[in-house]
Design a protein around this motif. Structure first.
Motif, short mmCIF file in Angstrom:
data_model
loop_
_atom_site.label_atom_id
_atom_site.label_comp_id
_atom_site.label_asym_id
_atom_site.label_seq_id
_atom_site.Cartn_x
_atom_site.Cartn_y
_atom_site.Cartn_z
N UNK A 83 41.16 40.48 45.71
CA UNK A 83 42.20 41.06 44.88
C UNK A 83 41.57 41.89 43.77
N UNK A 84 42.32 42.86 43.26
CA UNK A 84 41.86 43.65 42.12
C UNK A 84 41.69 42.74 40.90
N UNK A 85 40.56 42.79 40.22
CA UNK A 85 40.34 41.91 39.06
C UNK A 85 41.41 42.12 37.99
N UNK A 86 41.73 41.06 37.30
CA UNK A 86 42.70 41.15 36.20
C UNK A 86 42.02 41.10 34.85
N UNK A 87 40.84 40.51 34.78
CA UNK A 87 40.10 40.45 33.52
C UNK A 87 39.59 41.85 33.18
N UNK A 88 39.70 42.24 31.91
CA UNK A 88 39.48 43.64 31.51
C UNK A 88 38.11 44.16 31.87
N UNK A 89 37.05 43.41 31.58
CA UNK A 89 35.70 43.90 31.85
C UNK A 89 35.45 44.02 33.35
N UNK A 90 35.88 43.02 34.10
CA UNK A 90 35.71 43.06 35.56
C UNK A 90 36.50 44.21 36.17
N UNK A 91 37.69 44.47 35.64
CA UNK A 91 38.51 45.57 36.14
C UNK A 91 37.83 46.91 35.89
N UNK A 93 34.60 47.43 35.63
CA UNK A 93 33.50 47.52 36.59
C UNK A 93 34.02 47.84 37.99
N UNK A 94 35.15 47.28 38.34
CA UNK A 94 35.76 47.54 39.65
C UNK A 94 36.04 49.02 39.83
N UNK A 95 36.68 49.62 38.84
CA UNK A 95 36.98 51.05 38.92
C UNK A 95 35.69 51.88 39.02
N UNK A 96 34.72 51.50 38.21
CA UNK A 96 33.48 52.27 38.17
C UNK A 96 32.77 52.24 39.52
N UNK A 165 29.86 43.06 42.27
CA UNK A 165 29.97 44.25 41.43
C UNK A 165 31.10 44.19 40.41
N UNK A 166 32.09 43.33 40.62
CA UNK A 166 33.23 43.31 39.69
C UNK A 166 33.76 41.89 39.53
N UNK A 167 33.06 41.10 38.76
CA UNK A 167 33.48 39.73 38.55
C UNK A 167 32.68 38.74 39.37
N UNK A 168 33.19 37.52 39.46
CA UNK A 168 32.47 36.43 40.10
C UNK A 168 32.69 36.33 41.60
N UNK A 173 35.22 46.84 45.36
CA UNK A 173 34.04 47.56 44.88
C UNK A 173 32.83 47.23 45.74
N UNK A 174 32.73 45.99 46.18
CA UNK A 174 31.62 45.60 47.05
C UNK A 174 31.77 46.23 48.43
#
Length: 222
Positions: A83-91, A93-96, A165-168, A173-174
């Motif tokens: 799922x798309x991350x909900x935590x701000x920092x992970x999100x 990184x996901x976009x990036x 790449x985006x969270x735990x 993104x991966x």
């Protein structure tokens, strides 16, 4: 029903991986590269005007481009996994990383491949080879080589501190990043980057990735 239009040795392999992770129902339409040109067959243009893979046929029409397909699948089918991350920092990184894969990492990688093929073709007649080699080396050393090296160092630094790449947990993104990274590892260009090598092994060990390989057929990585 979803149908993935799958070309051998192409970016569509990572879409197969995502669909296996999401456990969605789908069909595969197989296409083979031209043995001489290595290009996709003309029959893909009947599916999408670009004539390239991956293309995903959905109830809403055909959608092309890996990133767009990843977003479509995640938006419509991801629940507990990917799922798309909900935590701000992970999100963030996901976009990036979702866009870095094709926007920054793939262009110099493809350029290196194309230029090396030009070098090989320039070996005949023999007196052309020194000219071709000098031209190719000049282009690679001036731009594409340093650009790729810088990107690899950045990815290596990030993966030395992060499992995904985006969270735990793995995300879209991966899915985007695995194609260029496994190509770099297979070609030997990432031999000095231990974190990248470990990451690729980590992805390849996932049951869904193995299932995608079995369904997708020929996949040469590089």
């Amino acid at each position: 029903m979803l149908t993935l239009h799958h070309l051998n040795n192409s970016r569509s392999q990572r879409i197969l991986w995502l669909m296996e992770e999401l456990e969605v129902d789908y069909d595969i339409a197989f296409y083979q590269r031209d043995s001489v040109t290595n290009l996709a067959p003309d029959s893909l243009r009947a599916v999408h005007p670009l004539g390239r893979s991956p293309v995903l046929s959905t109830p809403h029409g055909a959608i092309a481009e890996s990133g767009a397909i990843v977003e479509y699948l995640v938006h419509n089918y991801a629940k507990d996994v990917f799922a798309t991350p909900t935590e701000a920092e992970a999100l963030q990184q996901y976009w990036f990383w979702l866009h870095f894969a094709e926007g920054s990492l793939m262009p110099p990688l493809v350029a290196n491949l194309v230029l090396e093929k030009a070098r090989q073709k320039g070996s005949k007649p023999f007196f052309i080879k020194p000219i071709t080699d000098k031209l190719v080396d000049g282009i690679l050393n001036a731009y594409y080589g340093p650009n790729l090296a810088q990107s690899l160092r950045y990815v290596e630094s990030y993966l030395s501190k992060n499992t995904w790449f985006a969270g735990d947990e793995p995300t879209g993104a991966d899915v985007q990043m695995i194609f260029p990274l496994e190509s770099l590892v297979a070609s030997g260009r990432a031999k000095d980057f231990a974190a990248i090598q470990s990451y690729v092994k980590r992805v390849h060990a996932r049951p869904a990735y193995k299932a995608a390989l079995e369904k997708g057929g020929e996949y040469a990585y590089a």
